[in-house]
Design a protein around this motif. Structure first.
Motif, short mmCIF file in Angstrom:
data_model
loop_
_atom_site.label_atom_id
_atom_site.label_comp_id
_atom_site.label_asym_id
_atom_site.label_seq_id
_atom_site.Cartn_x
_atom_site.Cartn_y
_atom_site.Cartn_z
N PHE A 278 3.60 8.72 9.83
CA PHE A 278 4.62 9.43 9.07
C PHE A 278 5.64 8.43 8.55
CE2 PHE A 278 8.14 12.00 7.84
CZ PHE A 278 7.59 13.20 7.44
N ARG A 279 5.86 8.48 7.26
CA ARG A 279 6.95 7.70 6.66
C ARG A 279 7.71 8.64 5.75
NH1 ARG A 279 3.84 2.02 5.03
NH2 ARG A 279 3.16 1.54 7.15
N ASP A 280 8.99 8.71 5.98
CA ASP A 280 9.79 9.65 5.21
C ASP A 280 10.10 9.03 3.84
OD1 ASP A 280 11.16 11.86 4.54
OD2 ASP A 280 12.62 11.76 6.18
N GLY B 218 0.22 13.61 -4.81
CA GLY B 218 -0.63 14.16 -3.77
C GLY B 218 -0.78 13.21 -2.59
N VAL B 219 -2.03 12.98 -2.20
CA VAL B 219 -2.27 12.14 -1.02
C VAL B 219 -2.03 10.66 -1.28
CG1 VAL B 219 -3.93 13.79 -0.07
CG2 VAL B 219 -4.75 11.92 -1.53
N MET B 220 -1.79 10.29 -2.51
CA MET B 220 -1.58 8.88 -2.84
C MET B 220 -0.31 8.34 -2.19
SD MET B 220 -3.64 7.46 -5.20
CE MET B 220 -4.41 7.80 -6.76
N ARG B 221 0.74 9.08 -2.29
CA ARG B 221 1.97 8.71 -1.60
C ARG B 221 2.48 9.93 -0.85
NH1 ARG B 221 4.75 4.52 -0.89
NH2 ARG B 221 3.65 3.40 -2.51
N GLU C 248 3.08 12.24 5.45
CA GLU C 248 2.11 12.13 6.53
C GLU C 248 0.81 11.66 5.91
OE1 GLU C 248 1.72 15.11 10.06
OE2 GLU C 248 0.12 15.58 8.68
N PHE C 249 0.25 10.58 6.40
CA PHE C 249 -1.00 10.07 5.81
C PHE C 249 -1.84 9.38 6.87
CE2 PHE C 249 0.22 5.56 5.58
CZ PHE C 249 1.60 5.64 5.65
N LEU C 250 -3.14 9.33 6.60
CA LEU C 250 -4.07 8.74 7.56
C LEU C 250 -4.28 7.26 7.22
CD1 LEU C 250 -5.82 9.44 10.04
CD2 LEU C 250 -7.73 9.87 8.47
N MET C 251 -4.08 6.43 8.22
CA MET C 251 -4.22 4.99 8.01
C MET C 251 -5.16 4.41 9.06
SD MET C 251 -1.54 1.86 8.31
CE MET C 251 -0.12 2.43 7.42
N LYS C 252 -5.91 3.41 8.64
CA LYS C 252 -6.62 2.58 9.60
C LYS C 252 -5.77 1.34 9.76
CE LYS C 252 -8.64 -0.85 8.90
NZ LYS C 252 -8.17 -2.23 9.11
N GLU D 179 -2.81 0.39 -4.47
CA GLU D 179 -2.97 -0.42 -3.25
C GLU D 179 -3.71 0.41 -2.21
OE1 GLU D 179 0.67 -2.03 -1.37
OE2 GLU D 179 -0.41 -1.85 0.51
N VAL D 180 -4.95 0.02 -1.92
CA VAL D 180 -5.74 0.77 -0.93
C VAL D 180 -5.76 0.07 0.43
CG1 VAL D 180 -7.16 2.09 -2.53
CG2 VAL D 180 -7.86 -0.22 -1.89
N GLY D 181 -5.37 -1.20 0.44
CA GLY D 181 -5.33 -1.91 1.71
C GLY D 181 -4.38 -3.08 1.64
N VAL E 131 -5.52 0.10 6.03
CA VAL E 131 -6.25 0.77 4.94
C VAL E 131 -5.67 2.16 4.79
CG1 VAL E 131 -8.43 1.83 4.22
CG2 VAL E 131 -8.44 -0.48 5.14
N GLY E 132 -5.38 2.56 3.57
CA GLY E 132 -4.89 3.91 3.31
C GLY E 132 -6.06 4.88 3.20
N VAL E 133 -6.49 5.40 4.36
CA VAL E 133 -7.70 6.25 4.39
C VAL E 133 -7.51 7.50 3.52
CG1 VAL E 133 -9.24 7.59 5.88
CG2 VAL E 133 -8.39 5.38 6.65
P1 ATP Z 1 3.30 0.85 -0.38
O1 ATP Z 1 3.67 -0.51 -0.92
O2 ATP Z 1 2.27 1.58 -1.21
O3 ATP Z 1 4.47 1.69 0.01
P2 ATP Z 1 3.07 -0.34 2.17
O4 ATP Z 1 2.99 -1.75 1.76
O5 ATP Z 1 4.31 0.18 2.74
O6 ATP Z 1 2.56 0.58 0.98
P3 ATP Z 1 1.35 -0.80 4.41
O7 ATP Z 1 2.35 -0.74 5.47
O8 ATP Z 1 0.79 -2.09 3.98
O9 ATP Z 1 1.88 0.00 3.15
O10 ATP Z 1 0.20 0.26 4.79
C1 ATP Z 1 -1.19 0.02 4.69
C2 ATP Z 1 -1.83 0.94 3.68
O11 ATP Z 1 -1.50 2.31 3.91
C3 ATP Z 1 -1.39 0.70 2.25
O12 ATP Z 1 -2.13 -0.36 1.68
C4 ATP Z 1 -1.69 2.04 1.59
O13 ATP Z 1 -3.04 2.08 1.18
C5 ATP Z 1 -1.48 3.02 2.69
N1 ATP Z 1 -0.18 3.72 2.55
C6 ATP Z 1 1.05 3.20 2.72
N2 ATP Z 1 1.99 4.12 2.49
C7 ATP Z 1 1.35 5.27 2.16
C8 ATP Z 1 1.77 6.58 1.81
N3 ATP Z 1 3.06 6.91 1.78
N4 ATP Z 1 0.83 7.52 1.54
C9 ATP Z 1 -0.48 7.20 1.59
N5 ATP Z 1 -0.94 5.98 1.91
C10 ATP Z 1 -0.05 5.02 2.19
#
Ligand code: ATP
Ligand code: MG
Length: 448
Positions: A139-141, A148-151, A154-158, A282-284, A318-320
Motif C-alpha cells: 500500500f502506498r498512499d 486503474g491498476v497502473m498507479r 493497493e497493488f501487487l508487487m514481487k 516502468e514494470v520493474g 516487479v509491478g505484478v
Molecule cells: P514509480 O516511479 O512508478 O512510482 P517506484 O519507483 O516508486 O515506482 P518501486 O519502489 O521501484 O516503484 O516498485 C517496484 C515496482 O512496483 C515498480 O517498478 C512498478 O512496476 C510497481 N509500482 C510502484 N508503484 C506502483 C503503484 N502505485 N501502482 C502499481 N504498481 C506500482
C-alpha cells in the motif's frame, strides 16, 4: 468453465473517468471493480490474468535462484525507526495504530523486514549468497492514483532481496535479476528496455528501471533503437555462469528515463536514425544499495578472516498488478483485449450459437471435453444471448482463439475458428477443431 455459471459483469458504457485503454477495458471486460481511489477488487476474469502473470514472475525468479517466502502486509513502526526511514518516508506510508496504541503500518516495501529476518537467521559468510522474494500486496498512499491498476494505492508487487559478502558478489546477484527480468517480461509478450536509473546517495551504476514502451506511459524515455531489437536471453542461460556479457550488451547503448536523460549525450551516442524518444511504463526496478540497511540494522555476518561484515544488499521489484495494464496497452484494439496466450484468462472461447439445440450442445460438449483434456483452458459460452452479443463479448475479453458452433455450420460438419490477435477466420471440420486449437495454443505457450 461455463459462462452461465461464471461471474463476468461487463459494462455497456465506457467509463467516463478512465483515461487510457487498459483502464477502460479492464472495467468494461469485468476484470476489476473500483472499491476506492486506487483500490480494486479483482473479479474472476482479472484475477485469472493476475495469477498467470504472478506465476511467470515466480518461475523466472526460481530459475534465477531466488527463494520464495511471504512476509506480512502489516509491519511495525519500530522496524522502520531502526533504518531511519519511518519519518523520512512521508505521506505515502499508511500509518495505523492497533488497540494497544502500537504504531503499525501497511508495508509500502519490505527492505526493513527482510533485513530483520535475514539477520536473525544468517551468521556467516558461508551462508551467502542468498536471494529471497515474495509476491505480496503493498500500500502506498499515492498522491494521484490513476490509470486503474497502473498507479494504484493497493497493488501487487514481487520484491526480491539479495544478500552478498561483497560488492562483486552483489553485482552477480544484480546480474541474475537483470536477466530474469528480461525473460519475465518477454514471456508476457512485452519488450522491456533496461534504463539507467537514479542510484541515490551510494552512487554506482547498479540501478535500472525496466521500461515497456507505450504511448500512455507515465515517463518520457530516450533510447537507442538497437535495444528494442535486442534478443532476450534464452531459457537455457546458465544463471550460475558469467552473466556480465549479457548485461554489457544491454547497457552498451543509450537508454534513460526523464530524470537521467542528457540530450547532449543522447545525440552524441546515438545516430539520428536510431534515436527513440517515446513514453514508457516502468514494470520493474532493480537496485543495488550496498549496506544502506544492513549497517544501521546490524545485519552482519562473520567474514572469512573473522570480524563482522555488514552484508551487501540489493532489492528488485516487479509491478505484478501494473503489468496487466501494460500488457493490455500493448495488446488491444477498439473491440477489446487481445491477450497473448501466456497470460490469457482462458486460452479459447467456445461459442454455442444455439444453446439448447441438441446438435449444437452435443458438438460443443465434445469440443469442450477434448480441449480441456488437452490442457486448454476454455470459457464456454453456453448462454442464450444473441450471436452479436456473444461475438462482441468474446472480442472484448480477448481470448486468443474463438471456436464458433452454429446450426448452419454443423449441417456441413464445420466449425468456425477466429484468431483474436489478427482477426483471421477459418473453417474446419467440427471433429478437427479441438485438435487444431490445442496445437496452436501449445505452440504459443512454448517459449525459450
Ligand atoms: P514509480 O516511479 O512508478 O512510482 P517506484 O519507483 O516508486 O515506482 P518501486 O519502489 O521501484 O516503484 O516498485 C517496484 C515496482 O512496483 C515498480 O517498478 C512498478 O512496476 C510497481 N509500482 C510502484 N508503484 C506502483 C503503484 N502505485 N501502482 C502499481 N504498481 C506500482
Ligand atoms: Mg522505481
Amino acid at each position: 468453465m461455463r459462462l452461465s455459471r461464471y461471474y463476468l459483469p461487463l459494462l455497456k458504457e465506457t467509463p467516463a473517468d478512465a483515461q487510457i485503454a487498459s483502464h477502460r477495458l479492464m472495467l468494461r471486460a469485468g476484470m476489476i471493480r473500483q472499491e476506492g481511489a486506487g483500490i480494486y477488487a479483482w473479479l474472476p476474469l482479472g484475477f485469472r490474468v493476475l495469477k498467470k502473470i504472478e506465476q511467470i514472475v515466480r518461475e523466472e525468479q526460481d530459475r534465477a535462484g531466488a527463494v520464495e517466502m511471504l512476509m506480512p502486509t502489516i509491519q511495525s513502526a519500530e522496524l522502520w525507526r531502526e533504518s531511519g526511514r519511518y519519518d523520512a518516508y512521508g505521506k505515502e506510508m499508511l500509518r495505523i495504530t492497533d488497540r494497544a496504541d502500537r504504531e503499525m503500518l501497511f508495508g509500502p516495501t519490505n527492505e526493513e523486514m527482510i533485513t530483520e529476518i535475514f539477520r536473525a537467521g544468517v551468521r556467516s559468510y558461508k551462508d551467502l549468497p542468498k536471494m529471497l522474494y515474495h509476491i505480496q500486496w503493498k500500500f502506498r498512499d499515492e498522491i494521484r492514483p490513476r490509470f486503474g491498476v497502473m498507479r494504484g494505492r493497493e497493488f501487487l508487487m514481487k520484491d526480491t532481496y539479495s544478500f552478498d559478502i561483497d560488492e562483486s558478489a552483489g553485482r552477480e546477484s544484480y546480474n541474475k535479476m537483470f536477466v530474469a527480468y528480461l525473460r519475465t517480461f518477454a514471456r508476457m509478450g512485452l519488450k522491456s528496455i533496461p534504463m539507467r536509473a537514479e542510484t541515490g546517495p551510494i552512487g554506482g551504476d547498479l540501478s535500472h528501471e525496466f521500461i515497456v514502451l507505450a504511448d500512455t506511459g507515465e515517463s518520457a524515455v530516450y533510447c537507442d533503437r538497437q535495444l528494442v531489437d535486442m534478443d532476450t536471453p534464452k531459457k537455457d542461460i546458465d544463471f550460475d555462469g558469467d552473466l556480465q556479457p549479457v548485461i554489457d550488451q544491454f547497457t552498451a547503448h543509450y537508454a534513460a528515463t526523464d530524470e537521467m536523460h542528457d540530450e547532449a549525450d543522447f545525440e552524441k551516442e546515438v545516430d539520428a536514425a536510431n534515436r527513440v524518444s517515446a513514453r514508457g511504463i516502468e514494470v520493474g526496478h532493480i537496485f543495488f544499495f550496498g549496506d544502506k540497511y544492513s549497517k544501521p540494522m546490524k545485519a552482519v555476518v562473520a567474514g572469512p578472516e573473522g570480524g563482522e561484515i555488514p552484508v551487501q544488499m540489493g532489492s528488485y521489484g516487479v509491478g505484478v498488478s501494473r503489468l496487466l495494464g501494460a500488457i493490455i496497452e500493448a495488446y488491444h484494439d477498439d473491440d477489446g483485449c487481445k491477450w497473448p496466450a501466456s497470460v490469457a484468462p482462458f486460452h479459447a472461447g467456445l461459442v454455442n450459437l444455439r444453446a439448447g439445440d441438441d446438435a449444437c450442445d452435443e458438438a460443443c460438449a465434445r469440443i469442450y471435453d477434448e480441449l480441456t483434456g488437452q490442457g486448454v483452458e476454455v470459457l464456454y459460452d453456453d448462454t442464450g444471448a444473441r450471436p452479436g452479443e456473444k461475438f462482441a463479448r468474446m472480442d472484448l475479453i480477448g481470448l486468443p482463439y474463438q471456436i464458433v458452433i452454429g446450426p448452419r455450420g454443423l449441417e456441413n460438419g464445420e466449425a468456425e475458428i477466429k484468431r483474436r490477435a489478427d482477426g483471421e477466420k477459418s473453417t474446419c471440420a467440427v471433429d478437427a477443431a479441438a485438435a487444431q486449437i490445442a496445437a496452436s495454443v501449445k505452440k504459443e505457450l512454448s517459449y525459450d
